[in-house]
Scaffold this active site. Structure first.
Site, PDB file in Angstrom:
ATOM      1  N   LYS A   1       0.844  -1.194   0.000  1.00  0.00           N
ATOM      2  CA  LYS A   1       0.000   0.000   0.000  1.00  0.00           C
ATOM      3  C   LYS A   1       0.883   1.248   0.000  1.00  0.00           C
ATOM      4  O   LYS A   1       2.101   1.171   0.174  1.00  0.00           O
ATOM      5  CB  LYS A   1      -0.918  -0.012   1.223  1.00  0.00           C
ATOM      6  CG  LYS A   1      -0.177   0.053   2.555  1.00  0.00           C
ATOM      7  CD  LYS A   1      -1.139   0.045   3.724  1.00  0.00           C
ATOM      8  CE  LYS A   1      -0.385   0.094   5.047  1.00  0.00           C
ATOM      9  NZ  LYS A   1      -1.281   0.150   6.219  1.00  0.00           N
TER      10      LYS A   1
ATOM     11  N   TYR B   1      17.686  29.849   7.084  1.00  0.00           N
ATOM     12  CA  TYR B   1      16.489  30.465   7.639  1.00  0.00           C
ATOM     13  C   TYR B   1      16.430  30.288   9.147  1.00  0.00           C
ATOM     14  O   TYR B   1      16.703  29.213   9.686  1.00  0.00           O
ATOM     15  CB  TYR B   1      15.235  29.834   7.040  1.00  0.00           C
ATOM     16  CG  TYR B   1      14.969  30.206   5.613  1.00  0.00           C
ATOM     17  CD1 TYR B   1      14.765  31.535   5.234  1.00  0.00           C
ATOM     18  CD2 TYR B   1      14.883  29.225   4.634  1.00  0.00           C
ATOM     19  CE1 TYR B   1      14.508  31.883   3.922  1.00  0.00           C
ATOM     20  CE2 TYR B   1      14.615  29.558   3.308  1.00  0.00           C
ATOM     21  CZ  TYR B   1      14.425  30.883   2.958  1.00  0.00           C
ATOM     22  OH  TYR B   1      14.162  31.211   1.662  1.00  0.00           O
TER      23      TYR B   1
END
Length: 357
Positions: free
Chosen positions: A34, A253
């Site tokens: 899956k 950042y």
């Protein structure tokens, strides 16, 4: 062109499937593919797991893709069907379904005469996880109804363990399952990856390995390598720039890293838009030219930073492994406060894949 890529090793998938077979030699193996085979690619992974006795998927489209690709094994929809159209499709294509609620059971009963052929069913018990399945008190009744239903070809009994990966283990849920099914003679499927690795008493007729097939560990504190598993994915890139920070200078950042001494920094072509976790902190493991080191600063959309102060030969163009053979995906996940499952599933569509082995 950016050098970032994910490499899927079919030989590793075959090896990990062999580990399952060695641990549980008398069982059938339902390989769980899956979520696009945990990010490895459904058809790519299936080609490495083609010796499995069946495949477990979430969506009907995944099962149909496997059928269309020529896979004749058992295909199981792990959440079953949710509409009459889906029920007709699984019957037409010989796809098995999990039945976990009254609505799905009633659908089989009321549409029995319309289906192209009877459907194989995995009847799910809620033995304590409280996610899907019939409670023990209604489980035998549900099984009898399925046995009497012309739309049902055969029935496999199943449950799913909530704590197979930790100290609580499976004893309580297993006792509930055993007591409830004592009078039923159907085949049984219980063991997920963690139970396969830790609890042989749960093997029974079918096992359902998932994350272990991809070479990651389902058990916190235990490495995949300790179970003999091999990583099936290498997530790689390269260094695209080198910066030198002097003591007191900050990086990226938010200035999340400030150098306390002269520090060489590799700028790596990979960021959270590629699937690397944005919340990975300073010190997350990474490898440059095969040498382990650590990330520094905040991960940005397209780039991240690695410390190469003690890797004097690292330069622009140096190979980077985000996770794979030198750095396990579980180690990256642990540093980032998540699990390897999430990282493997999160590799972004913009990342090209290469298949080896």
């Amino acid at each position: 062109m950016r050098a970032i890529k994910a490499i899927v090793n079919l030989a590793a998938l075959r090896h990990n499937l062999a580990v399952v077979r060695k641990l549980a030699p008398d069982t059938k193996v339902l390989a769980i593919v899956k979520a696009d085979a945990y990010g490895h690619g459904l058809l790519r992974a299936a080609s490495g797991l083609e010796d499995a006795d069946g495949f477990g998927v979430l969506r009907l489209s995944e099962a149909l893709a496997l059928r269309e690709a020529g896979y004749s094994q058992v295909l199981l929809l792990l959440e079953g069907v949710f509409s009459i159209d889906e029920l007709h499709a699984v019957a037409e294509h010989g796809i098995s379904i999990v039945v976990h609620n009254e609505q799905q059971l009633a659908m089989l009963e009321t549409r029995a005469g319309e289906l192209a052929r009877p459907v194989s069913v995995f009847l799910k018990m809620n033995s304590g996880m409280n996610r899907l399945g019939f409670k023990p008190g209604s489980y035998q009744s549900a099984c009898r109804r399925l046995q009497d239903c012309p739309a049902v070809a055969d029935i496999i009994l199943m449950t799913h363990f909530a704590t197979a990966d930790d100290d609580q283990g499976i004893a309580e849920q297993l006792a509930v399952f055993n007591a409830t099914t004592a009078e039923l003679n159907n085949p049984v499927s219980l063991a997920n990856s963690a139970a396969i690795l830790r609890f042989p008493e749960a093997y029974r007729d079918w096992v359902r390995p998932g994350i272990m097939l991809y070479g990651a560990s389902p058990v916190a504190g235990s490495s995949a390598a300790s179970f003999g598993l091999t990583p099936a994915m290498r997530f790689t890139s390269e260094v695209i720039a080198v910066q030198t920070l002097e003591a007191g200078e900050s990086l990226g950042y938010g200035a999340r890293f400030t150098a306390s001494q002269t520090t060489r920094i590799a700028v790596v072509a990979c960021g959270y838009a590629d699937g690397y976790p944005r919340h990975a902190p300073n010190g997350t493991p990474i490898a440059i030219d095969g040498q382990p080191t650590q990330t520094l600063g905040r991960v940005s959309m397209d780039m991240l930073f690695a410390d190469i102060t003690y890797l004097p030969n690292a330069k622009v163009g140096s190979a980077v492994e985000l996770w794979g053979e030198t750095v396990s995906v579980d180690a990256v996940a642990e540093a980032a406060g998540t699990v390897g499952y999430e990282l493997l599933c999160a590799v972004a569509p913009r990342v090209p894949f290469k298949v080896i082995g």
